[in-house]
Scaffold this motif. Structure first.
Motif, PDB file in Angstrom:
ATOM      1  N   UNK A 153       0.864  -1.184   0.000  1.00  0.00           N
ATOM      2  CA  UNK A 153       0.000   0.000   0.000  1.00  0.00           C
ATOM      3  C   UNK A 153       0.895   1.227   0.000  1.00  0.00           C
ATOM      4  N   UNK A 154       0.684   2.120  -0.953  1.00  0.00           N
ATOM      5  CA  UNK A 154       1.479   3.334  -1.082  1.00  0.00           C
ATOM      6  C   UNK A 154       0.642   4.545  -0.690  1.00  0.00           C
ATOM      7  N   UNK A 155       1.306   5.540  -0.120  1.00  0.00           N
ATOM      8  CA  UNK A 155       0.610   6.697   0.440  1.00  0.00           C
ATOM      9  C   UNK A 155      -0.502   6.207   1.366  1.00  0.00           C
ATOM     10  N   UNK A 156      -0.078   5.459   2.357  1.00  0.00           N
ATOM     11  CA  UNK A 156      -0.990   4.733   3.241  1.00  0.00           C
ATOM     12  C   UNK A 156      -2.071   5.626   3.833  1.00  0.00           C
ATOM     13  N   UNK A 157      -1.725   6.852   4.196  1.00  0.00           N
ATOM     14  CA  UNK A 157      -2.684   7.760   4.836  1.00  0.00           C
ATOM     15  C   UNK A 157      -3.329   8.722   3.839  1.00  0.00           C
ATOM     16  N   UNK A 158      -3.107   8.473   2.538  1.00  0.00           N
ATOM     17  CA  UNK A 158      -3.753   9.231   1.468  1.00  0.00           C
ATOM     18  C   UNK A 158      -3.507  10.734   1.605  1.00  0.00           C
ATOM     19  N   UNK A 159      -2.258  11.107   1.814  1.00  0.00           N
ATOM     20  CA  UNK A 159      -1.904  12.508   1.976  1.00  0.00           C
ATOM     21  C   UNK A 159      -1.992  13.257   0.656  1.00  0.00           C
ATOM     22  N   UNK A 160      -2.507  14.475   0.705  1.00  0.00           N
ATOM     23  CA  UNK A 160      -2.531  15.370  -0.456  1.00  0.00           C
ATOM     24  C   UNK A 160      -1.285  16.243  -0.375  1.00  0.00           C
ATOM     25  N   UNK A 161      -0.251  15.826  -1.036  1.00  0.00           N
ATOM     26  CA  UNK A 161       1.036  16.512  -0.959  1.00  0.00           C
ATOM     27  C   UNK A 161       1.653  16.559  -2.354  1.00  0.00           C
ATOM     28  N   UNK A 162       2.835  17.160  -2.427  1.00  0.00           N
ATOM     29  CA  UNK A 162       3.529  17.312  -3.702  1.00  0.00           C
ATOM     30  C   UNK A 162       4.759  16.422  -3.748  1.00  0.00           C
ATOM     31  N   UNK A 163       4.988  15.821  -4.910  1.00  0.00           N
ATOM     32  CA  UNK A 163       6.259  15.162  -5.170  1.00  0.00           C
ATOM     33  C   UNK A 163       7.357  16.196  -5.339  1.00  0.00           C
ATOM     34  N   UNK A 164       7.010  17.313  -5.964  1.00  0.00           N
ATOM     35  CA  UNK A 164       7.975  18.383  -6.181  1.00  0.00           C
ATOM     36  C   UNK A 164       7.208  19.670  -6.466  1.00  0.00           C
ATOM     37  N   UNK A 165       7.831  20.820  -6.174  1.00  0.00           N
ATOM     38  CA  UNK A 165       7.244  22.139  -6.414  1.00  0.00           C
ATOM     39  C   UNK A 165       8.264  23.024  -7.106  1.00  0.00           C
ATOM     40  N   UNK A 166       7.768  23.886  -8.000  1.00  0.00           N
ATOM     41  CA  UNK A 166       8.585  24.902  -8.653  1.00  0.00           C
ATOM     42  C   UNK A 166       7.816  26.229  -8.595  1.00  0.00           C
ATOM     43  N   UNK A 167       8.547  27.323  -8.827  1.00  0.00           N
ATOM     44  CA  UNK A 167       7.895  28.633  -8.908  1.00  0.00           C
ATOM     45  C   UNK A 167       8.468  29.365 -10.111  1.00  0.00           C
ATOM     46  N   UNK A 168       7.609  29.625 -11.096  1.00  0.00           N
ATOM     47  CA  UNK A 168       8.053  30.320 -12.301  1.00  0.00           C
ATOM     48  C   UNK A 168       6.819  30.859 -13.019  1.00  0.00           C
ATOM     49  N   UNK A 169       7.045  31.548 -14.116  1.00  0.00           N
ATOM     50  CA  UNK A 169       5.955  32.156 -14.880  1.00  0.00           C
ATOM     51  C   UNK A 169       5.464  31.199 -15.960  1.00  0.00           C
ATOM     52  N   UNK A 170       4.145  31.126 -16.087  1.00  0.00           N
ATOM     53  CA  UNK A 170       3.520  30.393 -17.185  1.00  0.00           C
ATOM     54  C   UNK A 170       2.290  31.184 -17.625  1.00  0.00           C
ATOM     55  N   UNK A 171       1.747  30.827 -18.760  1.00  0.00           N
ATOM     56  CA  UNK A 171       0.598  31.570 -19.294  1.00  0.00           C
ATOM     57  C   UNK A 171      -0.490  30.605 -19.743  1.00  0.00           C
ATOM     58  N   UNK A 172      -1.688  30.810 -19.215  1.00  0.00           N
ATOM     59  CA  UNK A 172      -2.864  30.063 -19.626  1.00  0.00           C
ATOM     60  C   UNK A 172      -3.678  30.921 -20.593  1.00  0.00           C
ATOM     61  N   UNK A 173      -4.551  30.330 -21.401  1.00  0.00           N
ATOM     62  CA  UNK A 173      -5.353  31.123 -22.343  1.00  0.00           C
ATOM     63  C   UNK A 173      -6.102  32.251 -21.641  1.00  0.00           C
ATOM     64  N   UNK A 174      -6.024  33.445 -22.218  1.00  0.00           N
ATOM     65  CA  UNK A 174      -6.712  34.608 -21.670  1.00  0.00           C
ATOM     66  C   UNK A 174      -5.900  35.413 -20.691  1.00  0.00           C
ATOM     67  N   UNK A 175      -4.732  34.929 -20.287  1.00  0.00           N
ATOM     68  CA  UNK A 175      -3.905  35.673 -19.336  1.00  0.00           C
ATOM     69  C   UNK A 175      -2.998  36.651 -20.068  1.00  0.00           C
ATOM     70  N   UNK A 176      -2.411  37.579 -19.298  1.00  0.00           N
ATOM     71  CA  UNK A 176      -1.540  38.603 -19.864  1.00  0.00           C
ATOM     72  C   UNK A 176      -0.361  37.967 -20.582  1.00  0.00           C
ATOM     73  N   UNK A 177       0.206  38.700 -21.541  1.00  0.00           N
ATOM     74  CA  UNK A 177       1.280  38.165 -22.377  1.00  0.00           C
ATOM     75  C   UNK A 177       2.503  37.766 -21.561  1.00  0.00           C
TER      76      UNK A 177
END
Length: 690
Positions: free
Chosen positions: A642-666
């Motif tokens: 059984x993996x993630x036995x306690x069903x934690x909502x966590x991250x394998x890894x995190x980054x912080x940078x700029x990205x753009x989704x449709x409709x967002x500023x250039x």
């Protein structure tokens, strides 16, 4: 677990001067009919007093590997105390590694070998030192020898934070076949056996793996691995010839922006780039020879590796190309050839026992080509850059061990490495040749043991190589000018450590360490350019404990804390993004309780700064794995993981940078991008011995 008796301490120290069975192996005392005189520690780790030259050095035996559950093949390296293995993409890609204050990316500054073959790929399409262990079949791993720090003369490129040498078995005690099934379309089958063949042994192993994972876009992993080995003699007086083959294809759900999940645009396991993914393959042929005489050991390895990768990723979505998106492909075709040779011998000088070792390591990488392309749904649209690279290196080293007193031993080493780079680039002005060399002295003092305790003082210089494309680069793919990078970046480390067995059944070690890196220069494959960063310093403490409470019960507790900073001030801040500061691991292994056995592993992965001023930090991640197994009969075993036995909502890894989704500023939006840990899942395995 028998412990070393006090009356044997001097004899144990002298025994350390005998020639090691193989590179990285720990000395073993001769068998004795008097149990009180046997210098041997059993269990899953071989980290006893008198077996190493540093508190942070050790051996992991196969018993622990087969008794602990692992979600991914690369998690084999998590048996190295303090090392964290995660993933930010599909399971055909190299893992992310963290150790001693480093975000090692896919392997830079941690060297990994399989039977003398390097796993780290230099000048790689996706990242310098890329270490993909997915070709391994874990059931065939016999042991893992690990070292941390640049204190060992036989370790060269990428080993400043540490190194792991994975040894595969020459023979199996019995044939084995297993089938595993799990949630999300998981299916894995393995068959392996060994048999007498002429004067030697023929071993084979086959693995097939399928998996979709919990992702909204099914991962569709299609993995095949095979091993065929012929060996004669013993591990320290014989030879082996090994052929390996591996192929994998997959879809990838890379890290996603937090704002897209919070707004409901995608789910937690959703994707904004459904065509991401890749395929890879690796084949190798290797030869290993060990010849022992009365006081000498000759070791020789030769290998030839062919590998291929096509990796399609989109981390910024519509930031650079609002029309078709920012997907790009990193591709390479590689051939690697190399040899390692060493001679060890014992002698005496003025009545002092000496052990000497001389070695040479040579390697050539040829990439034809290595490229970066803009793509749409994995179809190439344009070439950002394409290079043909030849990178050659040779390293020579010497090491001398002197037993000055029954309680004082020194290990002095000197290493010289020379590199030559030749690049033929599609970008005008980036073709050319470069070369560099580096000298790395090493020194260790081992004091004791006293009362089942010994002490270590270690110092050494090391290095990591930079991407060959950066060494000849004069302009970026967009045409702006750029300066070539330093080919070989020096590092310097030191460590104070202690190891004790004061409590029967306990192996405990403590290490205080520091590591300075002259520059964090790396080629950034995602952007097709080299970005220099500043010099850095890391220091920390590690405390590792392995306790055999009973023949059927073992506890493991590993704690590590570190501090990582740039040493040159900058208004942007001096924190190193992604640098890990706290790691904790606790494990319990139960075996042979009638037909029952089991294991529990708990791993804590501390928060990290995501930008230089530390104003954005990741959350911590705590995960638990568990196994319960039952021996149905002498040959058949069933196990539930059984993996993630306690069903934690966590991250394998995190980054912080700029990205753009449709409709967002250039200019896009600076945001946290995360790859979630997989939710709780179970796998059921049926194993049969034949």
């Amino acid at each position: 677990m028998p412990l070393i008796k006090r009356k044997q301490l001097a004899a144990c120290a002298l025994a350390l001067l005998s020639v090691a069975p193989r590179a990285g192996a720990t000395p073993q005392a001769a068998p004795s009919t008097d149990e009180s005189r046997t210098v041997r520690v059993t269990g899953h780790y071989d980290n006893a007093v008198g077996t190493s030259d540093a508190a942070s050095q050790g051996v992991i035996n196969s018993e622990l590997i087969v008794n602990r559950p692992a979600l991914r093949t690369g998690e084999l390296l998590e048996f190295v105390p303090g090392l964290i293995v995660t993933q930010h993409s599909g399971d055909g890609k190299a893992n992310q590694y963290f150790l001693r204050g480093f975000n090692l990316d896919h392997g830079t500054d941690f060297a990994t070998y399989v039977d003398g073959m390097p796993v780290n790929m230099r000048t790689h399409a996706h990242g310098q030192g890329y270490s993909d262990l997915n070709f391994l079949i874990p059931e065939l791993v016999q042991r893992i020898d690990y070292r941390k720090g640049p204190y060992f003369a036989s370790e060269g490129d990428f080993s400043s934070a540490g190194a792991a040498r994975i040894r595969l078995a020459d023979r199996l005690p019995q044939g084995q076949a297993s089938v595993s099934v799990g949630q999300h379309g998981y299916l894995r089958g393995v068959v392996a056996d060994s048999a007498a063949a002429g004067q030697g042994t023929l071993l084979y192993g086959l693995e097939v793996n399928r998996n979709n994972g919990p992702w909204d876009v099914p991962e569709n992993v299609r993995k095949y691995s095979g091993v065929l080995r012929y060996s004669q003699g013993t591990a320290d007086n014989g030879f082996s010839v090994t052929a390996m083959a591996y192929k994998n294809s997959w879809n990838a759900t890379d890290q996603v922006p937090l704002r897209a999940v919070e707004s409901g645009q995608i789910g937690r396991f959703g994707s904004l780039a459904p065509s991401d993914g890749g395929d890879t393959s690796r084949t190798s042929l290797s030869y290993a020879l060990r010849q022992r005489t009365q006081n000498r050991l000759f070791e020789f390895d030769a290998y030839l590796i062919r590998s291929q990768l096509e990796l399609n990723s989109d981390f910024t979505y519509f930031l650079a190309n609002p029309g078709q998106g920012d997907q790009f492909q990193q591709s390479e075709r590689r051939t690697v050839a190399g040899v390692n040779a060493s001679e060890s011998w014992t002698t005496q000088l003025f009545g002092l026992p000496l052990r000497n070792k001389l070695g040479v390591q040579a390697r050539v990488d040829r990439l034809s080509p290595v490229g970066l392309y803009s793509t749409l749904a994995r179809v190439r649209q344009a070439t950002v850059r394409e290079d043909r690279v030849r990178e050659a290196s040779i390293g020579v080293y010497g090491e001398n061990t002197v037993q000055w007193l029954p309680w004082l031993r020194s290990v002095a080493g000197l290493r010289y490495d020379a590199y030559r780079f030749k690049v033929d680039s599609s970008v005008e002005g980036n073709s050319g040749a470069a070369q560099d060399h580096v000298v790395s002295p090493k020194l260790s003092l081992i004091l004791g043991p006293w009362s089942q305790t010994e002490f270590f003082v270690n110092y050494g210089k090391g290095f990591h190589s930079n991407d060959a494309r950066g060494t000849t680069q004069t302009r970026l793919p967009d045409g702006t000018s750029s300066a070539p990078v330093t080919p070989l970046v020096p590092t310097r480390g030191m460590e104070l450590g202690a190891r004790t067995q004061w409590l029967p059944g306990l192996q405990s070690s403590l290490a205080l360490w520091r590591l300075d890196v002259a520059s964090e220069l790396l080629f950034v494959g995602d952007a097709g350019e080299t970005q220099p960063s500043r010099a850095s310093r890391r220091h920390g403490i590690e405390w590792n404990n392995h306790y055999v409470a009973a023949p059927w019960l073992q506890f493991d507790l590993d704690l590590a804390a570190s501090r990582s900073r740039y040493t040159q001030n900058d208004p942007a801040g001096n924190f190193i993004p992604g640098s890990i500061d706290k790691v904790a691991s606790f494990g319990v292994t139960v075996t042979d309780r009638g037909p029952w056995s089991g294991a529990l592993q708990l791993r804590y992965f501390g928060p990290r700064p995501l930008i230089e001023d530390n104003s954005v930090r990741s959350a911590s991640t705590t995960l638990a794995y568990a196994r319960l197994a039952y021996q149905l009969n002498r040959k058949t075993r069933i196990a539930l993981d059984v993996f993630n036995l306690f069903n934690r909502r966590a991250s394998d890894i995190d980054y912080y940078y700029a990205s753009r989704l449709p409709g967002e500023a250039a200019d896009g939006v600076n945001d946290r991008h995360f790859h979630p840990v997989e939710p709780r899942s179970a796998r059921l395995s049926l194993s049969y011995a034949f």
